[in-house]
Motif scaffolding. Sequence first.
Motif, PDB file in Angstrom:
ATOM      1  N   ALA A  75      44.670  50.030  37.916  1.00 46.60           N
ATOM      2  CA  ALA A  75      44.708  48.659  37.389  1.00 46.60           C
ATOM      3  C   ALA A  75      43.723  47.765  38.126  1.00 46.60           C
ATOM      4  O   ALA A  75      43.305  48.061  39.241  1.00 46.60           O
ATOM      5  CB  ALA A  75      46.113  48.090  37.536  1.00 46.60           C
ATOM      6  N   LYS A  76      43.348  46.643  37.479  1.00 45.42           N
ATOM      7  CA  LYS A  76      42.563  45.590  38.141  1.00 45.42           C
ATOM      8  C   LYS A  76      43.562  44.585  38.713  1.00 45.42           C
ATOM      9  O   LYS A  76      44.466  44.128  37.998  1.00 45.42           O
ATOM     10  CB  LYS A  76      41.666  44.885  37.127  1.00 45.42           C
ATOM     11  N   TYR A 118      43.692  49.221  33.455  1.00 52.17           N
ATOM     12  CA  TYR A 118      42.267  49.556  33.444  1.00 52.17           C
ATOM     13  C   TYR A 118      42.071  51.076  33.517  1.00 52.17           C
ATOM     14  O   TYR A 118      42.419  51.783  32.598  1.00 52.17           O
ATOM     15  CB  TYR A 118      41.552  48.816  34.607  1.00 52.17           C
ATOM     16  N   GLY A 119      41.525  51.597  34.591  1.00 54.35           N
ATOM     17  CA  GLY A 119      41.280  53.033  34.682  1.00 54.35           C
ATOM     18  C   GLY A 119      40.321  53.300  35.818  1.00 54.35           C
ATOM     19  O   GLY A 119      39.908  52.376  36.522  1.00 54.35           O
ATOM     20  N   PRO A 120      39.901  54.531  36.066  1.00 51.30           N
ATOM     21  CA  PRO A 120      40.353  55.783  35.446  1.00 51.30           C
ATOM     22  C   PRO A 120      41.694  56.260  36.039  1.00 51.30           C
ATOM     23  O   PRO A 120      42.275  55.553  36.854  1.00 51.30           O
ATOM     24  CB  PRO A 120      39.219  56.743  35.830  1.00 51.30           C
ATOM     25  N   GLY A 154      40.019  40.952  40.528  1.00 52.37           N
ATOM     26  CA  GLY A 154      39.832  41.996  39.514  1.00 52.37           C
ATOM     27  C   GLY A 154      39.306  43.314  40.048  1.00 52.37           C
ATOM     28  O   GLY A 154      38.752  44.112  39.303  1.00 52.37           O
ATOM     29  N   ARG A 155      39.525  43.576  41.364  1.00 54.94           N
ATOM     30  CA  ARG A 155      39.062  44.878  41.858  1.00 54.94           C
ATOM     31  C   ARG A 155      40.022  45.963  41.367  1.00 54.94           C
ATOM     32  O   ARG A 155      41.238  45.744  41.250  1.00 54.94           O
ATOM     33  CB  ARG A 155      38.949  44.891  43.387  1.00 54.94           C
ATOM     34  N   VAL A 156      39.466  47.164  41.101  1.00 54.20           N
ATOM     35  CA  VAL A 156      40.289  48.283  40.611  1.00 54.20           C
ATOM     36  C   VAL A 156      40.937  48.969  41.804  1.00 54.20           C
ATOM     37  O   VAL A 156      40.290  49.231  42.818  1.00 54.20           O
ATOM     38  CB  VAL A 156      39.418  49.299  39.831  1.00 54.20           C
ATOM     39  N   SER A 157      42.246  49.249  41.682  1.00 53.12           N
ATOM     40  CA  SER A 157      42.954  49.923  42.779  1.00 53.12           C
ATOM     41  C   SER A 157      43.708  51.143  42.262  1.00 53.12           C
ATOM     42  O   SER A 157      44.251  51.131  41.158  1.00 53.12           O
ATOM     43  CB  SER A 157      43.943  48.976  43.449  1.00 53.12           C
TER      44      SER A 157
END
Length: 586
Positions: A388-389, A431-433, A394-397
Amino acid sequence: MEGDVMDKLEDMSSVYEFDPITGNIPATKVEITVSCRNLLDKDTFSKSDPLCVLYTQGVETKQWREFGRTEVIDNTLNPDFVRKYILDYFFEEKQNLRFDLYDVDSKSPDLSKHDFLGQMFCTLGEIVGSSASRLEKPLGCFPFSLSFCRPVFFLHRGIPGKKCGTIILSAEELGNCRDSATMQFCANKLDKKDFFGKSDPFMVFYRSNEDGTFTICHKTEVVKNTLNPVWQSFTIPVRALCNGDYDRTIKVEVYDWDRDGSHDFIGEFTTSYRELARGQSQFNVYEVINSKKKMKKKKYVNSGTVTLLSFSVESECTFLDYIKGGTQINFTVAIDFTASNGNPSQSTSLHYMNPYQLNAYAMALKAVGEIIQDYDSDKMFPALGFGAKLPPDGRVSHEFPLNGNMENPYCNGIEGILEAYHQSLKTVQLYGPTNFAPVVNHVARYAAAVQDGSQYFVLLIITDGVISDMAQTKEAIVNGAKLPMSIIIVGVGQAEFDAMVELDGDDIRISSRGKLAERDIVQFVPFRDYMDRTGNHVLSMARLAKDVLAEIPDQFISYMKSRGIKPNPAPPPYTPPGHTHHHTQI
């Protein structure tokens, strides 16, 4: 090949991957001892004459059924009942129990004729998972009735301000459950079944069930091209062989192996654990009989003989030995927040919050978590999300705490995890991946810090789909196999889960960079396989939990054995202050 042999071989279809512990064999039998303190006094001129009644609850019907009664003890408010309850214990099931206490006023077996003293609800897992497998709880003073049929059964119902006393339950594993037998057989002059050579014999062992049917419990290897095979010795839990009943029939069938799977039936014989335990002797030479041949041929004697060459029994440390010695099971959940789950505000999303029923993520979490929580004393569980962001930038974790607290990702109980899950759906962006390695490594770091047998870690990953970091996840699992941890993966939704089956490693042990995993620590199941067609979610969840948790005790033991870790001695058994009781039967 004869038709009835085909029927027999139906049972053998998966015999090559057969595990003797699975099948519905009680993992072990547990003896429950009941004591009470400070019961209500319902008798005018003397003290109460208490009796304890145990009820168990059916998984499907949720109906309470009387399981058994203790003896009645005259004239005491502090009974220590002598008569025990012996229950089949399954780690992977939520076994709900209810204890009702009565003051017995007559010889009538009808409980409504006696005074109700109190009641307590718990699970069998709660008793065995308590310190020293001893659970003490207050009794509620209201009897269970239909008016109390609320989703939560475990309420201590009591009259405000009125104390009804306490109940003390102690669990003890029964001895014959922990024995493993090692034995070796050979055969002589078996019938020749192959046209161009001798037979390729193997044996299949079945234990008999209460209803007269038979369940496969062991298969030997095939010895090629001989009528006088000597099979390798094998070890099998005694409970798998006879379910603790030494006189129960054990049936053994002898086959000639054929490459195409149409194995030829040579003959069969029966024995029992008690007979086998005599060891090598004239009693343990068996004639192999083919009843069809016997009927056709007047001079038929037998189709060969099978001889027991050696027999020994060893007592093994069990899962419950470690639990009783204080080993804690730590439960961590990781939830898939990738965009493929669909927009959580739409009813088609796997994360959709229907006010009237749990979504598949919540069901899987609750099904597994409610059982494992009995083995964790503080009931504080780390809950993570991945894919997810996160706000604000909004960083992806791929390993974020559901409660938003990086320093302390722990949630209070299963309800706490569900609450954090619901909250995070409102704050993060799917979000992803789909990366598993970060959460696997997260738990592995904790497991690496305690390898003394005092803790064991179970990671539940719930995901909707196709994994993006297969190589890294394999490496994380191979490394995790050396640590006190197991991984459960539940697939939700309709995706293809081929990659998950590979991670499961049941058929082919998982490897990374040429290194094989030391143990099989992953169990994968697609949730859709467990959905009850009638929409009974309680049943779906019970089936799911049963399957994904069934392998945990063996994975746990395989770690402890591989590291030579013995259970801590359990604290001495609890003996309440002594009382002299007069016992009567009811």
